[in-house]
Design a protein around this motif. Structure first.
Motif, PDB file in Angstrom:
ATOM      1  N   GLY A 148     -12.541   1.673  -6.192  1.00  0.00           N
ATOM      2  CA  GLY A 148     -12.935   0.588  -5.305  1.00  0.00           C
ATOM      3  C   GLY A 148     -12.026  -0.623  -5.361  1.00  0.00           C
ATOM      4  O   GLY A 148     -12.335  -1.650  -4.781  1.00  0.00           O
ATOM      5  N   LYS A 149     -10.875  -0.480  -6.025  1.00  0.00           N
ATOM      6  CA  LYS A 149      -9.954  -1.615  -6.167  1.00  0.00           C
ATOM      7  C   LYS A 149      -8.669  -1.432  -5.353  1.00  0.00           C
ATOM      8  O   LYS A 149      -7.729  -2.205  -5.495  1.00  0.00           O
ATOM      9  CB  LYS A 149      -9.586  -1.801  -7.644  1.00  0.00           C
ATOM     10  CG  LYS A 149     -10.785  -2.134  -8.522  1.00  0.00           C
ATOM     11  CD  LYS A 149     -10.388  -2.291  -9.974  1.00  0.00           C
ATOM     12  CE  LYS A 149     -11.584  -2.626 -10.850  1.00  0.00           C
ATOM     13  NZ  LYS A 149     -11.206  -2.736 -12.270  1.00  0.00           N
ATOM     14  N   GLY A 150      -8.611  -0.374  -4.539  1.00  0.00           N
ATOM     15  CA  GLY A 150      -7.433  -0.155  -3.696  1.00  0.00           C
ATOM     16  C   GLY A 150      -6.309   0.619  -4.370  1.00  0.00           C
ATOM     17  O   GLY A 150      -5.225   0.756  -3.798  1.00  0.00           O
ATOM     18  N   LEU A 151      -6.537   1.136  -5.565  1.00  0.00           N
ATOM     19  CA  LEU A 151      -5.456   1.830  -6.280  1.00  0.00           C
ATOM     20  C   LEU A 151      -5.034   3.114  -5.567  1.00  0.00           C
ATOM     21  O   LEU A 151      -3.841   3.433  -5.515  1.00  0.00           O
ATOM     22  CB  LEU A 151      -5.868   2.131  -7.720  1.00  0.00           C
ATOM     23  CG  LEU A 151      -6.213   0.918  -8.592  1.00  0.00           C
ATOM     24  CD1 LEU A 151      -6.602   1.358  -9.990  1.00  0.00           C
ATOM     25  CD2 LEU A 151      -5.064  -0.079  -8.637  1.00  0.00           C
ATOM     26  N   ALA A 152      -5.989   3.845  -5.016  1.00  0.00           N
ATOM     27  CA  ALA A 152      -5.645   5.085  -4.309  1.00  0.00           C
ATOM     28  C   ALA A 152      -4.776   4.778  -3.094  1.00  0.00           C
ATOM     29  O   ALA A 152      -3.785   5.472  -2.840  1.00  0.00           O
ATOM     30  CB  ALA A 152      -6.909   5.839  -3.900  1.00  0.00           C
ATOM     31  N   GLN A 153      -5.118   3.733  -2.369  1.00  0.00           N
ATOM     32  CA  GLN A 153      -4.301   3.342  -1.210  1.00  0.00           C
ATOM     33  C   GLN A 153      -2.895   2.954  -1.652  1.00  0.00           C
ATOM     34  O   GLN A 153      -1.913   3.316  -0.994  1.00  0.00           O
ATOM     35  CB  GLN A 153      -4.955   2.175  -0.468  1.00  0.00           C
ATOM     36  CG  GLN A 153      -6.225   2.572   0.247  1.00  0.00           C
ATOM     37  CD  GLN A 153      -6.870   1.390   0.936  1.00  0.00           C
ATOM     38  OE1 GLN A 153      -6.199   0.611   1.602  1.00  0.00           O
ATOM     39  NE2 GLN A 153      -8.176   1.250   0.783  1.00  0.00           N
ATOM     40  N   ASN A 154      -2.786   2.237  -2.759  1.00  0.00           N
ATOM     41  CA  ASN A 154      -1.469   1.852  -3.271  1.00  0.00           C
ATOM     42  C   ASN A 154      -0.641   3.080  -3.643  1.00  0.00           C
ATOM     43  O   ASN A 154       0.557   3.141  -3.356  1.00  0.00           O
ATOM     44  CB  ASN A 154      -1.604   0.940  -4.498  1.00  0.00           C
ATOM     45  CG  ASN A 154      -2.191  -0.411  -4.157  1.00  0.00           C
ATOM     46  OD1 ASN A 154      -2.236  -0.818  -3.008  1.00  0.00           O
ATOM     47  ND2 ASN A 154      -2.675  -1.110  -5.164  1.00  0.00           N
ATOM     48  N   MET A 155      -1.285   4.068  -4.279  1.00  0.00           N
ATOM     49  CA  MET A 155      -0.561   5.291  -4.638  1.00  0.00           C
ATOM     50  C   MET A 155      -0.117   6.048  -3.396  1.00  0.00           C
ATOM     51  O   MET A 155       1.025   6.536  -3.340  1.00  0.00           O
ATOM     52  CB  MET A 155      -1.442   6.208  -5.500  1.00  0.00           C
ATOM     53  CG  MET A 155      -1.613   5.727  -6.916  1.00  0.00           C
ATOM     54  SD  MET A 155      -2.397   6.972  -7.972  1.00  0.00           S
ATOM     55  CE  MET A 155      -4.006   7.177  -7.187  1.00  0.00           C
ATOM     56  N   LEU A 156      -0.990   6.138  -2.403  1.00  0.00           N
ATOM     57  CA  LEU A 156      -0.619   6.831  -1.164  1.00  0.00           C
ATOM     58  C   LEU A 156       0.580   6.167  -0.503  1.00  0.00           C
ATOM     59  O   LEU A 156       1.512   6.840  -0.062  1.00  0.00           O
ATOM     60  CB  LEU A 156      -1.792   6.848  -0.182  1.00  0.00           C
ATOM     61  CG  LEU A 156      -2.779   7.986  -0.324  1.00  0.00           C
ATOM     62  CD1 LEU A 156      -3.939   7.783   0.639  1.00  0.00           C
ATOM     63  CD2 LEU A 156      -2.115   9.326  -0.072  1.00  0.00           C
ATOM     64  N   GLN A 157       0.557   4.834  -0.436  1.00  0.00           N
ATOM     65  CA  GLN A 157       1.689   4.091   0.145  1.00  0.00           C
ATOM     66  C   GLN A 157       2.978   4.417  -0.591  1.00  0.00           C
ATOM     67  O   GLN A 157       4.018   4.635   0.023  1.00  0.00           O
ATOM     68  CB  GLN A 157       1.442   2.583   0.067  1.00  0.00           C
ATOM     69  CG  GLN A 157       0.764   2.006   1.253  1.00  0.00           C
ATOM     70  CD  GLN A 157       0.631   0.490   1.092  1.00  0.00           C
ATOM     71  OE1 GLN A 157       0.480  -0.039  -0.006  1.00  0.00           O
ATOM     72  NE2 GLN A 157       0.673  -0.196   2.209  1.00  0.00           N
ATOM     73  N   GLU A 158       2.902   4.420  -1.903  1.00  0.00           N
ATOM     74  CA  GLU A 158       4.084   4.707  -2.728  1.00  0.00           C
ATOM     75  C   GLU A 158       4.587   6.130  -2.473  1.00  0.00           C
ATOM     76  O   GLU A 158       5.789   6.348  -2.288  1.00  0.00           O
ATOM     77  CB  GLU A 158       3.734   4.525  -4.205  1.00  0.00           C
ATOM     78  CG  GLU A 158       4.916   4.562  -5.133  1.00  0.00           C
ATOM     79  CD  GLU A 158       5.814   3.341  -5.047  1.00  0.00           C
ATOM     80  OE1 GLU A 158       7.033   3.515  -5.254  1.00  0.00           O
ATOM     81  OE2 GLU A 158       5.338   2.220  -4.771  1.00  0.00           O
ATOM     82  N   LEU A 159       3.683   7.098  -2.441  1.00  0.00           N
ATOM     83  CA  LEU A 159       4.088   8.483  -2.199  1.00  0.00           C
ATOM     84  C   LEU A 159       4.650   8.666  -0.788  1.00  0.00           C
ATOM     85  O   LEU A 159       5.655   9.363  -0.604  1.00  0.00           O
ATOM     86  CB  LEU A 159       2.907   9.430  -2.419  1.00  0.00           C
ATOM     87  CG  LEU A 159       2.422   9.589  -3.857  1.00  0.00           C
ATOM     88  CD1 LEU A 159       1.143  10.417  -3.893  1.00  0.00           C
ATOM     89  CD2 LEU A 159       3.489  10.210  -4.747  1.00  0.00           C
ATOM     90  N   GLU A 160       4.025   8.047   0.195  1.00  0.00           N
ATOM     91  CA  GLU A 160       4.502   8.164   1.578  1.00  0.00           C
ATOM     92  C   GLU A 160       5.881   7.537   1.728  1.00  0.00           C
ATOM     93  O   GLU A 160       6.764   8.097   2.390  1.00  0.00           O
ATOM     94  CB  GLU A 160       3.510   7.530   2.544  1.00  0.00           C
ATOM     95  CG  GLU A 160       2.216   8.315   2.659  1.00  0.00           C
ATOM     96  CD  GLU A 160       1.111   7.547   3.376  1.00  0.00           C
ATOM     97  OE1 GLU A 160       1.353   6.402   3.851  1.00  0.00           O
ATOM     98  OE2 GLU A 160      -0.005   8.092   3.465  1.00  0.00           O
ATOM     99  N   SER A 161       6.109   6.384   1.115  1.00  0.00           N
ATOM    100  CA  SER A 161       7.439   5.742   1.168  1.00  0.00           C
ATOM    101  C   SER A 161       8.487   6.623   0.506  1.00  0.00           C
ATOM    102  O   SER A 161       9.605   6.786   1.023  1.00  0.00           O
ATOM    103  CB  SER A 161       7.411   4.382   0.459  1.00  0.00           C
ATOM    104  OG  SER A 161       6.584   3.497   1.141  1.00  0.00           O
TER     105      SER A 161
END
Length: 152
Positions: free
Chosen positions: A87-100
């Motif tokens: 619930g702290k946005g960590l999954a979204q941050n990881m996805l962004q990193e992997l997509e980049s």
């Protein structure tokens, strides 16, 4: 004073990644005991150079990786955030990193598979642009699987 968050690129040989994947598997088998034999082989990660780990205050709390699915598509694998850090946005941050990272390697699409009870994960994936698609191999015919796709 806020938490210190760091995302590290590494490989599947990283001891923190191995420990987090163990916690992921344990949580999945507890939630879906009936599926273990159907899915176990799909979650074995060969040596993978495309791993990210999130550290909060120097403690590994989340991981994910990708592997090549086909010439223009990656598959997101082993996405996990420890219960205390959800619930702290960590999954979204990881996805962004992997997509980049995948875009740097000239991939255009990302696919992923999750299980039907993972309501929060499905909602988060949709929030960041993933859409439910027909199940892709090896998930074709597996009714518990939800497959998703995104143009990156």
């Amino acid at each position: 004073m806020g938490d210190q968050i760091k995302i590290v690129k590494t490989t599947s040989e990283n001891k923190d990644f191995i420990a987090l994947v163990g916690a992921l598997d344990k949580s999945l088998w507890e939630a879906y005991p009936e599926l273990k034999s159907n899915y176990w082989g799909n979650n074995i990660i060969e040596l993978n150079p495309n791993v990210v780990i999130v550290y909060v205050n120097d403690v590994a709390v989340a991981c994910a990786c990708f592997k090549k699915y086909n010439k223009d598509t990656i598959e997101i694998k082993r996405m996990f955030v420890s219960v205390e850090e959800r619930g702290k946005g960590l999954a979204q941050n990881m996805l962004q990193e992997l997509e980049s990272w995948a875009k740097e390697k000239e991939f255009s699409f990302a696919v992923l598979e999750t299980l039907y009870k993972q309501k929060a994960a499905i909602k988060m994936y949709q929030k960041v642009g993933y859409v439910i698609t027909d199940n892709y191999a090896p998930y074709i015919g597996l009714e518990n699987s939800i497959c998703m796709r995104k143009h990156i």
